[in-house]
Design a protein around this motif. Structure first.
Motif, PDB file in Angstrom:
ATOM      1  N   GLY A 329       0.818  -1.202   0.000  1.00  0.00           N
ATOM      2  CA  GLY A 329       0.000   0.000   0.000  1.00  0.00           C
ATOM      3  C   GLY A 329       0.848   1.247   0.000  1.00  0.00           C
ATOM      4  N   THR A 330       2.076   1.126  -0.450  1.00  0.00           N
ATOM      5  CA  THR A 330       3.012   2.253  -0.457  1.00  0.00           C
ATOM      6  C   THR A 330       3.734   2.399  -1.796  1.00  0.00           C
ATOM      7  OG1 THR A 330       4.535   0.712   0.648  1.00  0.00           O
ATOM      8  CG2 THR A 330       3.471   2.378   2.020  1.00  0.00           C
ATOM      9  N   VAL A 331       4.135   1.286  -2.383  1.00  0.00           N
ATOM     10  CA  VAL A 331       4.811   1.311  -3.683  1.00  0.00           C
ATOM     11  C   VAL A 331       4.220   0.207  -4.553  1.00  0.00           C
ATOM     12  CG1 VAL A 331       6.987   2.224  -2.787  1.00  0.00           C
ATOM     13  CG2 VAL A 331       6.640  -0.252  -2.918  1.00  0.00           C
ATOM     14  N   ASN A 332       4.398   0.351  -5.850  1.00  0.00           N
ATOM     15  CA  ASN A 332       3.915  -0.665  -6.778  1.00  0.00           C
ATOM     16  C   ASN A 332       5.014  -1.672  -7.094  1.00  0.00           C
ATOM     17  OD1 ASN A 332       1.247   0.416  -7.127  1.00  0.00           O
ATOM     18  ND2 ASN A 332       2.175   2.077  -8.322  1.00  0.00           N
ATOM     19  N   GLY A 333       4.598  -2.859  -7.469  1.00  0.00           N
ATOM     20  CA  GLY A 333       5.558  -3.911  -7.768  1.00  0.00           C
ATOM     21  C   GLY A 333       5.017  -5.263  -7.351  1.00  0.00           C
ATOM     22  N   PHE A 334       5.927  -6.226  -7.177  1.00  0.00           N
ATOM     23  CA  PHE A 334       5.533  -7.611  -6.959  1.00  0.00           C
ATOM     24  C   PHE A 334       5.973  -8.062  -5.564  1.00  0.00           C
ATOM     25  CE2 PHE A 334       6.123  -6.761 -11.428  1.00  0.00           C
ATOM     26  CZ  PHE A 334       4.924  -7.224 -11.970  1.00  0.00           C
ATOM     27  N   ARG A 335       5.076  -7.939  -4.604  1.00  0.00           N
ATOM     28  CA  ARG A 335       5.391  -8.248  -3.205  1.00  0.00           C
ATOM     29  C   ARG A 335       5.827  -9.696  -3.031  1.00  0.00           C
ATOM     30  NH1 ARG A 335       1.534  -6.406   1.826  1.00  0.00           N
ATOM     31  NH2 ARG A 335       2.595  -7.501   3.540  1.00  0.00           N
ATOM     32  N   ALA A 336       5.179 -10.610  -3.753  1.00  0.00           N
ATOM     33  CA  ALA A 336       5.535 -12.028  -3.678  1.00  0.00           C
ATOM     34  C   ALA A 336       6.425 -12.453  -4.845  1.00  0.00           C
ATOM     35  CB  ALA A 336       4.275 -12.896  -3.636  1.00  0.00           C
TER      36      ALA A 336
END
Length: 435
Positions: A329-336
């Motif tokens: 909920g702060t930056v975009n991208g691929f958390r997993a």
């Protein structure tokens, strides 16, 4: 394909299941060396030492043999124009099984970490952020290159892949800006913002569309490009600092939900209160099910507020099958580190669950509120992330909010930015299919 390993653990079985799903082939695992040596299948050895020269060898570094959660000392290195870790001297160059497991199970989120201002796991704690690969679905990249190595050795190996998919999703946190707020809230808003009186009266009298009302426009967009969206509705019974939705008892909101459900998939957007109150989660799900008169198995937490493993266990207990909160909920991208859905592995219980996790890669609120992007910068970022997913035949899941796609002057240009992106991704997909 047959995989030999001296000790079959739940962690190894999970990775084998993942290979089965990604490549859509029958991957089996055995600890019977004689059976393995007699097999005529494509063969892979996952062990500490090489057994023979005829099988592809992956050297185990030990993570998948462990039965507890402990700090892992990880050093990244350059591998095939990218990053990798758990370096080895085998036929691949790193323990790809352990590396995938570490990232996809969110192993690091079970360890001590510095939370962000909302108490969430903060992106700056993650290996992907520290090593600069958060904006890449690196697991998917690894698997494509690993697959190529296998096919180079075993020319008869045939794999299958699902095509690239774009899945638009929407969080309906505040359905309307002016309408259906009740007398007290309306009077309070007028006192706080007297400059809005004229516009507010035009909206309330039906002469002008509510600034947050983007529903008809979205429906036209979906029909034009043959999209199948998911709408997540916030139905908190009590408002607080973060849960500011219109009451789910309001007839207008119920009608909006029903009309949306007639044309798209609707799901629950559990309140921040439900993150600490399981009773609230159960109640909110029941409310939505009563409104649409059918089961609701899909969910995404408001403010991306979840903690592993407890939040996911609560979802399972409450009958959810598909979860869409896996992102930041702060930056975009691929958390997993993947753009494909996957079954959640409960690290504390050491078991594969039936809860399917659908990771998102882009959220408009991150761009606007956190990163302060212009619409041009946001368009550039969302296109770049989408191209990463297209390259690995993944599913690109976006989150947009109805209020940012309406007519509020604060979000001028975001509606056009989104339409530009949708047109681009669909045309790119169509050209890819034709080729």
């Amino acid at each position: 394909m047959l995989v030999y390993t001296p000790h079959i653990t739940p962690r190894i079985s999970y990775i084998i299941q993942l290979l089965n799903e990604r490549w859509q082939i029958d991957v089996a695992v055995t600890d019977d060396l004689t059976l393995f040596q007699q097999s005529n299948d494509v063969k892979l050895v996952y062990a500490e030492e090489r057994i023979d020269d005829s099988s592809l060898f992956l050297q185990s570094t030990g993570l998948l043999l462990q039965h507890d959660i402990r700090k892992q000392y990880i050093t990244c290195f350059n591998w095939e124009d990218g990053k990798a870790f758990f370096q080895t001297t085998d036929d691949v160059g790193f323990d790809i099984f352990s590396a995938i497991f570490y990232l996809i199970t969110r192993y690091e989120e079970y360890l001590e970490y510095e939370p962000d201002e909302y108490g969430r796991y903060a992106h700056w704690n993650s290996l992907a952020w520290k090593e600069g690969f958060l904006h890449q679905p690196i697991i998917d990249v690894w698997l494509m290159k690993f697959e190529a190595k296998l096919k180079q050795r075993y020319s008869l190996l045939t794999t299958h892949h699902s095509p690239f998919t774009f899945l638009p999703t929407y969080d309906i946190d505040i359905a309307w800006s002016y309408k259906h707020k009740g007398l007290l809230k309306t009077v309070g808003a007028v006192v706080m913002h007297p400059s809005t009186i004229a516009k507010r009266l035009r909206v309330l009298s039906g002469k002008e569309t509510d600034p947050f009302d983007s529903y008809d426009w979205l429906q036209q967009l979906h029909e034009q490009y043959a999209l199948q969206p998911i709408y997540f509705f916030l139905l908190a019974e009590r408002n607080n600092e973060y849960d500011k939705n219109i009451s789910p008892r309001k007839t207008a909101l119920q009608q909006l939900i029903r009309s949306t459900a007639a044309k798209a998939t609707v799901a629950i957007h559990p309140s921040t209160e439900s993150a600490v109150n399981p009773t609230a989660l159960k109640k909110e799900k029941e409310i939505l099910q009563t409104i649409v008169r059918k089961p609701i198995p899909l969910t995404r937490n408001h403010y991306i507020q979840f903690h592993l493993p407890h939040s996911y266990r609560s979802l399972i207990v409450n009958g959810f099958t598909d979860e869409y909160s896996m992102g930041y909920g702060t930056v975009n991208g691929f958390r997993a580190s993947t753009s494909h859905s996957f079954l959640w592995y409960d690290l504390e219980k050491e078991e594969t669950t039936a809860l399917r996790v659908h990771p998102f890669a882009y959220m408009d609120a991150n761009s606007f509120y956190e990163l302060h992007h212009s619409t041009e910068e946001a368009l550039e970022e969302i296109k770049k992330l989408c191209s990463e997913v297209q390259a690995v035949n993944g599913t690109f899941i976006t989150i947009f909010h109805n209020h940012m796609l309406g007519t509020d002057p604060m979000f001028k240009g975001w509606k056009e930015m989104y339409e530009n992106f949708v047109a681009t991704v669909i045309s790119t997909k169509e050209r890819s299919v034709e080729q």
